[in-house]
Design a protein around this motif. Structure first.
Motif, short mmCIF file in Angstrom:
data_model
loop_
_atom_site.label_atom_id
_atom_site.label_comp_id
_atom_site.label_asym_id
_atom_site.label_seq_id
_atom_site.Cartn_x
_atom_site.Cartn_y
_atom_site.Cartn_z
N ASP A 76 -0.24 11.57 -34.44
CA ASP A 76 0.94 11.86 -35.25
C ASP A 76 2.02 12.56 -34.44
OD1 ASP A 76 -0.17 10.61 -37.41
OD2 ASP A 76 -0.76 12.44 -38.46
N ASN A 77 1.63 13.40 -33.51
CA ASN A 77 2.62 14.05 -32.66
C ASN A 77 3.31 13.03 -31.76
OD1 ASN A 77 3.07 15.67 -29.77
ND2 ASN A 77 3.76 16.78 -31.59
N ALA A 78 2.54 12.08 -31.24
CA ALA A 78 3.12 11.04 -30.41
C ALA A 78 4.12 10.21 -31.21
CB ALA A 78 2.03 10.14 -29.84
N GLU A 79 3.78 9.91 -32.46
CA GLU A 79 4.69 9.14 -33.30
C GLU A 79 5.95 9.94 -33.63
OE1 GLU A 79 4.40 5.63 -34.45
OE2 GLU A 79 3.48 6.13 -32.53
N SER A 102 7.86 15.06 -39.44
CA SER A 102 8.25 16.46 -39.24
C SER A 102 8.79 17.04 -40.54
CB SER A 102 9.32 16.56 -38.14
OG SER A 102 10.52 15.92 -38.52
N LYS A 103 8.88 18.36 -40.57
CA LYS A 103 9.43 19.05 -41.75
C LYS A 103 9.91 20.43 -41.33
CE LYS A 103 6.79 20.83 -44.84
NZ LYS A 103 5.79 21.04 -45.93
N GLY A 104 10.60 21.08 -42.22
CA GLY A 104 11.05 22.44 -41.95
C GLY A 104 11.94 22.55 -40.73
N ARG A 180 3.70 23.37 -33.49
CA ARG A 180 2.85 23.74 -34.62
C ARG A 180 2.90 22.60 -35.62
NH1 ARG A 180 -1.24 26.75 -34.96
NH2 ARG A 180 -0.11 28.13 -33.54
N LEU A 181 1.74 22.18 -36.11
CA LEU A 181 1.65 21.07 -37.05
C LEU A 181 0.84 21.47 -38.28
CD1 LEU A 181 1.02 19.88 -33.90
CD2 LEU A 181 1.52 17.75 -35.11
N ARG A 182 1.12 20.80 -39.38
CA ARG A 182 0.36 21.02 -40.60
C ARG A 182 0.18 19.68 -41.31
NH1 ARG A 182 -1.33 25.31 -43.34
NH2 ARG A 182 -0.18 26.74 -41.98
N LYS A 186 -0.30 13.59 -47.82
CA LYS A 186 -0.57 12.19 -47.48
C LYS A 186 -1.62 12.07 -46.37
CE LYS A 186 4.03 10.41 -48.66
NZ LYS A 186 5.22 9.70 -48.12
N GLY A 187 -1.87 13.20 -45.69
CA GLY A 187 -2.81 13.17 -44.59
C GLY A 187 -2.14 13.05 -43.24
N VAL A 188 -0.81 13.23 -43.19
CA VAL A 188 -0.06 13.13 -41.95
C VAL A 188 0.12 14.52 -41.34
CG1 VAL A 188 2.15 12.47 -40.90
CG2 VAL A 188 1.20 11.12 -42.79
N TRP A 189 -0.14 14.64 -40.04
CA TRP A 189 0.07 15.89 -39.33
C TRP A 189 1.55 15.96 -38.94
CZ3 TRP A 189 -3.14 19.94 -38.88
CH2 TRP A 189 -4.49 19.74 -39.15
N GLN A 190 2.31 16.75 -39.70
CA GLN A 190 3.74 16.88 -39.45
C GLN A 190 4.02 18.07 -38.53
OE1 GLN A 190 4.92 17.15 -43.68
NE2 GLN A 190 6.20 15.36 -43.29
#
Length: 205
Positions: A76-79, A102-104, A180-182, A186-190
């Motif tokens: 997910d980080n690569a995407e 991503s968010k925030g 930092r990811l959370r 949906k199950g996506v590491w943003q």
């Protein structure tokens, strides 16, 4: 290459604490095969298709580790990084894929970063390598991801003239990143936050 303050792509002027350890990072000077598209993810999540601008290539080392949870963060980080480059190529700061991964603070910084390319009328080209990607998990469910960016062969290109800005390789061509990811519902590491340190000794070959 030019870079964003807190967002990580092709450059970084953001602050951060220099990590301890060897000045050499495995993978910075090692060869690695790159795929123009990410590996398909079969997890039932409807993900946006991300395509890099023509002439642009991102290499991720390692792509996978064999641990399912760690690999989900890496993918997910690569995407996220690929989505930013796609948005730059399309001149679209509020691209759906960027918001998906991503968010925030990270999302807002990404929008600003992409917007800078739009104002300048430039895109990205060449090859950027992200290496020594290491994931840790916090007790609060978040994930930390550190890695090095090798931008020595990554450049910007003027969209009108199609002229590539080939810059010389210096210590600032190497950037240390701390994300930092959370995981969302949906199950996506943003990515929620990303800081970078240009010229870090930890990332120079």
């Amino acid at each position: 290459m030019a870079v964003a303050v807190a967002v990580v792509v092709l450059a970084g002027c953001g602050g951060g604490t220099e990590p301890e350890g060897s000045d050499e990072i495995a993978g910075v000077s090692e060869g690695a095969k790159a795929s123009p598209e990410a590996h398909p993810v079969r997890d039932g999540i409807a993900r946006p298709k991300v395509s890099l601008p023509q002439g642009d290539q991102l290499v991720f080392v390692p792509r996978e580790t064999g641990d399912a949870r760690t690999d989900a963060v890496l993918r997910d980080n690569a995407e996220y990084l690929r989505a930013i480059d796609e948005a730059i190529g399309n001149q679209d700061p509020k691209a759906r894929a960027v918001a998906f991964y991503s968010k925030g603070a990270a999302y807002l910084d990404s929008v600003d970063w992409i917007g800078g390319f739009v104002e300048e009328g430039t895109t990205v080209t060449g090859t950027v390598r992200y290496v020594d990607r290491r994931v840790t998990f916090g007790k609060d469910g978040s994930a930390g991801l550190t890695y090095c960016g090798d931008e020595s062969k990554g450049y910007t290109k003027n969209l009108k003239t199609e002229k590539t800005n080939v810059t010389p390789v210096t210590k600032d061509s190497y950037v240390f990143y701390n994300d930092r990811l959370r995981k969302n519902t949906k199950g996506v590491w943003q990515v929620t936050k990303s800081v970078s340190e240009r010229g870090s000794k930890a990332c120079r070959p």
